[in-house]
Scaffold this motif. Structure first.
Motif, PDB file in Angstrom:
ATOM      1  N   ALA A 157       0.827  -1.208   0.000  1.00 39.33           N
ATOM      2  CA  ALA A 157       0.000   0.000   0.000  1.00 39.33           C
ATOM      3  C   ALA A 157       0.861   1.259   0.000  1.00 39.33           C
ATOM      4  CB  ALA A 157      -0.935  -0.015   1.206  1.00 39.33           C
ATOM      5  N   ALA A 158       1.922   1.258   0.807  1.00 37.83           N
ATOM      6  CA  ALA A 158       2.804   2.421   0.860  1.00 37.83           C
ATOM      7  C   ALA A 158       3.498   2.642  -0.479  1.00 37.83           C
ATOM      8  CB  ALA A 158       3.833   2.247   1.972  1.00 37.83           C
ATOM      9  N   TYR A 159       3.939   1.551  -1.113  1.00 39.13           N
ATOM     10  CA  TYR A 159       4.610   1.671  -2.416  1.00 39.13           C
ATOM     11  C   TYR A 159       3.652   2.224  -3.470  1.00 39.13           C
ATOM     12  CZ  TYR A 159       6.630   0.235  -6.869  1.00 39.13           C
ATOM     13  OH  TYR A 159       7.101   0.229  -8.148  1.00 39.13           O
ATOM     14  N   GLN A 160       2.441   1.680  -3.520  1.00 40.94           N
ATOM     15  CA  GLN A 160       1.479   2.139  -4.506  1.00 40.94           C
ATOM     16  C   GLN A 160       1.066   3.587  -4.244  1.00 40.94           C
ATOM     17  OE1 GLN A 160       0.631   0.661  -7.205  1.00 40.94           O
ATOM     18  NE2 GLN A 160       1.508  -1.364  -6.840  1.00 40.94           N
ATOM     19  N   MET A 161       0.881   3.934  -2.991  1.00 43.97           N
ATOM     20  CA  MET A 161       0.515   5.303  -2.667  1.00 43.97           C
ATOM     21  C   MET A 161       1.637   6.270  -3.020  1.00 43.97           C
ATOM     22  SD  MET A 161      -1.689   7.440  -1.476  1.00 43.97           S
ATOM     23  CE  MET A 161      -2.908   6.403  -0.642  1.00 43.97           C
ATOM     24  N   GLU A 171      13.216  21.218  -5.637  1.00 40.98           N
ATOM     25  CA  GLU A 171      12.159  21.344  -4.634  1.00 40.98           C
ATOM     26  C   GLU A 171      11.127  20.231  -4.762  1.00 40.98           C
ATOM     27  OE1 GLU A 171      12.030  23.356  -2.151  1.00 40.98           O
ATOM     28  OE2 GLU A 171      13.891  24.379  -2.655  1.00 40.98           O
ATOM     29  N   LEU A 172      10.805  19.889  -6.001  1.00 41.98           N
ATOM     30  CA  LEU A 172       9.824  18.818  -6.206  1.00 41.98           C
ATOM     31  C   LEU A 172      10.354  17.487  -5.699  1.00 41.98           C
ATOM     32  CD1 LEU A 172       7.169  17.810  -7.359  1.00 41.98           C
ATOM     33  CD2 LEU A 172       8.284  17.582  -9.595  1.00 41.98           C
ATOM     34  N   PHE A 173      11.622  17.184  -6.001  1.00 39.94           N
ATOM     35  CA  PHE A 173      12.203  15.936  -5.505  1.00 39.94           C
ATOM     36  C   PHE A 173      12.270  15.911  -3.979  1.00 39.94           C
ATOM     37  CE2 PHE A 173      14.700  15.009  -9.654  1.00 39.94           C
ATOM     38  CZ  PHE A 173      13.540  14.500 -10.207  1.00 39.94           C
ATOM     39  N   LYS A 204      10.438  13.261  -1.596  1.00 40.48           N
ATOM     40  CA  LYS A 204      11.156  12.494  -0.576  1.00 40.48           C
ATOM     41  C   LYS A 204      10.465  12.602   0.780  1.00 40.48           C
ATOM     42  CE  LYS A 204      15.758  11.842   1.430  1.00 40.48           C
ATOM     43  NZ  LYS A 204      17.166  12.314   1.428  1.00 40.48           N
ATOM     44  N   GLU A 205      10.038  13.819   1.130  1.00 44.04           N
ATOM     45  CA  GLU A 205       9.297  13.986   2.390  1.00 44.04           C
ATOM     46  C   GLU A 205       7.986  13.218   2.345  1.00 44.04           C
ATOM     47  OE1 GLU A 205       8.783  18.110   3.048  1.00 44.04           O
ATOM     48  OE2 GLU A 205      10.929  18.536   3.319  1.00 44.04           O
ATOM     49  N   GLY A 206       7.329  13.253   1.173  1.00 47.11           N
ATOM     50  CA  GLY A 206       6.081  12.499   1.048  1.00 47.11           C
ATOM     51  C   GLY A 206       6.299  11.010   1.215  1.00 47.11           C
ATOM     52  N   LEU A 248       6.673  10.360   4.906  1.00 48.85           N
ATOM     53  CA  LEU A 248       5.391  10.472   5.602  1.00 48.85           C
ATOM     54  C   LEU A 248       4.470   9.306   5.267  1.00 48.85           C
ATOM     55  CD1 LEU A 248       4.676  14.305   5.274  1.00 48.85           C
ATOM     56  CD2 LEU A 248       5.450  13.047   7.294  1.00 48.85           C
ATOM     57  N   ILE A 249       4.474   8.897   3.995  1.00 51.82           N
ATOM     58  CA  ILE A 249       3.645   7.746   3.617  1.00 51.82           C
ATOM     59  C   ILE A 249       4.127   6.489   4.324  1.00 51.82           C
ATOM     60  CG2 ILE A 249       3.060   6.211   1.696  1.00 51.82           C
ATOM     61  CD1 ILE A 249       2.979   8.685  -0.099  1.00 51.82           C
ATOM     62  N   GLY A 250       5.463   6.327   4.411  1.00 51.14           N
ATOM     63  CA  GLY A 250       6.006   5.170   5.126  1.00 51.14           C
ATOM     64  C   GLY A 250       5.630   5.178   6.595  1.00 51.14           C
TER      65      GLY A 250
END
Length: 532
Positions: free
Chosen positions: A93-97, A247-249, A253-255, A258-260
């Motif tokens: 789920a984390a990978y797909q998200m 900035e996008l990368f 990375k932060e996303g 957070l998803i993890g």
């Protein structure tokens, strides 16, 4: 008559202390169990041992080989498989998200870039200049704008392609005039699609012809293909832009982090919730299994109780009658022995009564009956008052005023408390104390019996409520199981707390059947506080 004298070797351990006893077998000889007067034995070594092994065989239906089958732990199996399953599902789920979010954000960034290039650079006049229909000044203006775009921070390269995929212009002059070869993204752009591709200069992407001459130290990049249309909307070429959106990368990375973290927290919460449900279910199943086994064993003892009662009560009645006649003689020694005989006969009668109480459930629903907790407590205490005095035990009774009536029968509650007081008397050495109290507790009544004996070892404490498990040399191991059965039958709860050297506390919580009133029972003094 031979007399046997013994002492309690472990006070507070529910060990039985015998005085002088007459030389007749009684219940132990009738059951075929050898007498061990004056011996304090570990759990399951009293009279209940032979009965317990017989009834274990009866309730389990297995040969009495003494071998135990391997137990199956639902909780342990669930925990292992749940952790594995939830971890795999959370990772997927984390990978797909993360993939979905990254793709959406990159595509959004590509749309913004494409719209900006279309509005500011790839104008109709610039298109005509690229096709050779405009003036030389317009063509130079278009190329200058492309050059300025390629020189912006984080822009690696800019290429302009015609319909034949030939490089018309590039920020790297080495590519001008070349056709890169197979390029799926460029094919889609020449079909009128805005295309975004994410790649790396230190990976297999460098094998693509259009990625030649890119420095491998750059790392990850994004290439955007913007289709170029003429005034009729026909695609006549494409602009390719290589960028490093720092900035996008960083946001991606932060996303990802957070998803993890969210997936980990969600997986932990799901596991905790499921584990709680399964653990409660496992406890319920174990409790029901224990009650089922106990019911089976108590049902088996019912088959034996009738024959025991019939076979032993008549001889006991004759023995007691003979002893009562001996009390009328003038011989002091004979009268003392007669008292001992009567005491032993009464003890055997109580054992038979315990067996019958296991076998025959009470008439009606005790949970719908109403008991006077104060009267039952006082009655049981008065029954053992002389015993406490004879043993040199300082006993104290404290009954609160205006106790509500509780579920059950007064007589049944008094019998339960009498059995518990008998244990306390046998466990408490001379000079120590026993405290009995009855107090309101929430929407019910709490009765506590606290002795200052030697306590019960933790290993024995776990099994004291099992039928036929006893620490007494001559016990049947039915007192505490009967107490628990009687209390739980009316919706109450009984608990035993003890530690070696610190005594034992038995707590009984009974639900109230009515609110306390000012008028108290006339059969017992309320409130009451008594000492011995």
């Amino acid at each position: 008559m031979a007399a046997h004298t013994a002492r309690a070797t472990h006070p507070g351990r529910l060990a039985l202390t015998w005085g002088k006893t007459p030389n007749f077998g009684g219940l132990s000889d009738f059951l075929g169990v050898p007498r061990q007067a004056g011996v304090s034995v570990p759990v399951s070594r009293g009279h209940g041992t032979a009965i317990a092994r017989l009834l274990d065989h009866h309730s389990s239906g297995q040969p009495m080989s003494g071998k135990k089958g391997q137990s199956y732990s639902i909780l342990r199996t669930f925990a292992v498989w749940a952790v594995l399953s939830i971890a795999v599902l959370a990772a997927i789920a984390a990978y797909q998200m993360n993939r979905f979010v990254a793709e959406r954000m990159l595509r959004h960034d590509a749309h913004i870039t494409g719209e900006a290039m279309t509005a500011l650079i790839v104008t109709p006049k610039a298109v005509r200049a690229m096709l050779g229909d405009g003036s030389e000044a317009t063509r130079r203006e278009f190329l200058e704008q492309i050059r300025l775009l390629s020189s912006m921070p984080h822009v690696l390269r800019a290429n302009v392609y015609d319909r034949a995929q030939r490089v018309l212009w590039s920020s790297d002059p080495r590519l001008v005039g070349h056709i890169p070869g197979k390029n799926d993204e460029l094919d889609e752009a020449l079909q009128g699609k805005l295309v975004m591709h994410r790649g790396r200069t230190d990976g297999s992407d460098l094998e693509k012809p259009e990625h030649r001459y890119l420095a491998q130290s750059i790392g990850e990049f994004v290439e955007t293909y913007v289709p170029i249309r003429d005034s009729q909307g026909q695609v006549v070429g494409a602009v390719e832009l290589y960028r490093i959106p720092v900035e996008l990368f960083a946001t991606l990375k932060e996303g990802t982090i957070l998803i993890g973290i969210g997936a980990l927290i969600g997986a932990a919460a799901l596991f905790a919730a499921l584990f709680w449900v399964v653990r409660n279910g496992d406890r319920t199943l174990r409790w029901q299994h224990e009650r089922l086994v106990e019911s089976s064993r108590l049902a088996a003892v019912g088959e034996m109780a009738a024959s025991v009662a019939h076979g032993i009560r008549n001889p006991l009645a004759s023995i007691r009658s003979s002893a009562e006649l001996a009390l009328e003689t003038d011989a002091l020694d004979l009268r003392r022995e007669a008292h001992d005989i009567i005491s032993s006969v009464d003890r055997a009668e109580r054992w038979v009564a315990d067996l019958l109480r296991c076998a025959v459930p009470p008439d009606g629903d005790e949970s719908q009956a109403s008991a006077d907790a104060a009267l039952a407590t006082s009655t049981a205490f008065d029954q053992y008052r002389d015993e406490f005095t004879r043993r040199g035990i300082h006993a104290r009774l404290a009954v609160a005023p205006r106790l509500p009536r509780v579920a059950g029968s007064t007589q049944g509650l008094a019998q339960v408390l009498a059995g518990l007081l008998a244990n306390a008397a046998e466990a408490t050495p001379a000079g120590a104390g026993v405290r009995v109290s009855a107090q309101p507790q929430g929407r019910g009544v709490r009765i506590e019996i606290i002795d200052e004996g030697g306590g019960i070892p933790p290993g024995d404490l776990e099994r004291v409520f099992e039928p036929y498990v006893t620490t007494k040399a001559r016990g049947l191991g039915l007192g505490l199981p009967l107490a628990r059965t009687s209390v739980e039958r009316v919706g109450g709860r009984i608990a035993l707390a003890s530690s070696p050297g610190h005594g034992t506390t038995v707590t009984i919580d009974l639900p109230a059947t009515e609110e306390p009133t000012e008028s108290m029972s006339a059969n017992a003094p309320h409130p009451r506080e008594a000492r011995t």
